[in-house]
Design an enzyme around this catalytic site. Structure first.
Site, short mmCIF file in Angstrom:
data_model
loop_
_atom_site.label_atom_id
_atom_site.label_comp_id
_atom_site.label_asym_id
_atom_site.label_seq_id
_atom_site.Cartn_x
_atom_site.Cartn_y
_atom_site.Cartn_z
CB CYS A 154 -19.37 1.73 -20.34
SG CYS A 154 -18.81 3.30 -19.65
CD GLU A 171 -2.96 -0.86 -0.11
OE1 GLU A 171 -2.97 0.25 -0.68
OE2 GLU A 171 -3.64 -1.82 -0.50
CE1 TYR A 192 -6.83 3.00 -0.67
CE2 TYR A 192 -4.49 3.06 -0.14
CZ TYR A 192 -5.55 2.46 -0.76
OH TYR A 192 -5.36 1.30 -1.47
CD GLN A 196 -1.13 10.22 -5.97
OE1 GLN A 196 -0.97 11.11 -6.77
NE2 GLN A 196 -2.29 9.61 -5.82
CB THR A 197 3.61 4.43 -7.28
OG1 THR A 197 4.11 5.50 -6.48
CG2 THR A 197 4.74 3.86 -8.12
CG ASP A 239 -8.15 4.40 -4.79
OD1 ASP A 239 -9.38 4.39 -4.98
OD2 ASP A 239 -7.37 3.71 -5.45
CG LEU A 298 9.26 2.26 -6.06
CD1 LEU A 298 8.75 1.70 -4.74
CD2 LEU A 298 8.11 2.31 -7.07
#
Length: 347
Positions: free
Chosen positions: A220, A64, A147, A69-70, A165, A107
DNA sequence: GACTCGTGGGA
DNA sequence: TTCCCAAGAGT
């Protein structure tokens, strides 16, 4: 997309808002059907990812943090190497920060690594090596926000707590056909949460956002919850960030099996304390290669030149160190330097 | 609340 | 090529 094709007759089935006037029974039935549909879809379509092999809290925690953001693709290799080096929290806690950062190299968002390391030491020294069992307590660890605390608690411990998120926020916006502020999204997410399978539900919502209900060109027709969706394929307003374009030159100075590296200041805003090839003026030296590299809000065009000490002294390099090639991998390198050294076959 | 922090890859 | 952005957190 697929507005007319996928939503024929679906209006009456779209998911009523939580504060609406609809019958509660109707609402609960719709939510129950939605949960079942998403759960089944997830069981069939979820990606096999290393952190899904089991729900060990330490492994979930590391994943996590890395995923903040990765992108998944960027995390995969780092996760494998990191878990191999630090298979449990004791191994992480007893490592040096330099070593943790070295394995995080490439990273980005390096403060995550420092906080992960700090948190690991706290857990080992003060909590007997056991991660807290609930979101509220997890939240107190450095680097663990709302989160991440809920993600670990739900996935590893089955706590009935929803996550929001970027994926979930987007899915909820389309599902309810209205933009949501953050507080509203958390309320809605908790309301929809399948309390019987919170970890699976949370991951399913994120997986849906990551692979089907994407920001652009959402699929969709393949969406398991399209019949409950009020705004299939709705475009999301996104703030645009213009990136600056810049050029720079780096010196790759190699001599007798050693490479000259400099260390960024410990109080630098970015990549504090990490090692890199010295920046230099462009003039004269032999060009080795040119590559692109992005750091935050800037796209760099980077010239890599080879030079001896003469070139170095003529430039504005900070005092550095000659590092034997076989020791380079033990240092925390910036992503750019890592990229250059790889390209030149030096690590 | 607005900013800031890294990076690689896909459209 | 250029631009957008991805499983956020801390300040």
């Amino acid at each position: 997309m697929g507005k007319s094709a996928t939503r024929t007759g679906a209006k009456a089935e779209s998911l009523p808002p939580c504060s609406g006037f609809e019958e509660k029974a109707v609402r609960l039935k719709a939510i129950g059907e939605l949960r079942a549909a998403l759960r089944e879809w997830y069981a069939q379509h979820k990606r096999e990812l290393p952190w899904r092999q089991n729900t060990d809290a330490y492994r979930v925690w590391v994943s996590e943090i890395m995923l903040q953001q990765t992108r998944v693709a960027a995390v995969l290799e780092h996760y494998r190497i990191f878990l191999n080096a630090f298979p449990n929290i004791e191994a992480l806690a007893s490592a040096s920060e330099q070593r943790v950062l070295a394995l995080w190299s490439g990273l980005g968002y390096y403060r995550r690594a420092r906080m992960l390391h700090q948190a690991g030491r706290v857990v080992v020294s003060e909590l007997g090596g056991m991660l807290p069992r609930d979101a509220e307590a997890l939240r107190k660890l450095p680097g663990v926000g709302r989160y991440t605390a809920s993600a670990i608690a739900s996935i590893a411990y089955g706590e009935s707590t929803a996550v929001v998120d970027g994926n979930v926020e987007r899915v909820l916006s389309r599902l309810d056909g209205e933009p949501r502020d953050n507080a509203s999204a958390w309320r809605r997410a908790q309301e929809l949460l399948d309390a019987r399978h919170p970890g699976e539900w949370n991951q399913a919502m994120m997986e849906l956002g990551a692979t089907v209900c994407t920001p652009r060109a959402p699929q969709c027709v393949a969406c398991p919850v399209r019949f409950w969706c009020r705004a299939p394929g709705a475009e999301m307003d996104r703030p645009r960030a213009a990136r600056k374009q810049m050029e720079m030159t780096r010196a790759l100075i190699e001599r007798a099996g050693r490479v000259y590296l400099v260390q960024r200041p410990g109080d630098a805003a970015k990549m504090a304390g990490m090692w890199e090839l010295p920046e230099c003026d462009a003039g004269g030296a032999k060009e080795l290669c040119v590559l692109r590299h992005s750091i935050t809000d800037t796209d760099y065009k980077v010239r890599v030149v080879s030079g001896g000490m003469k070139a170095l002294l003529a430039n504005r390099a900070r005092a550095g160190r000659w590092v034997p090639i076989e020791e380079i991998e033990r240092l925390p390198l910036t992503g750019l330097t890592r990229k250059i050294l790889r390209k030149q076959g030096l690590r």
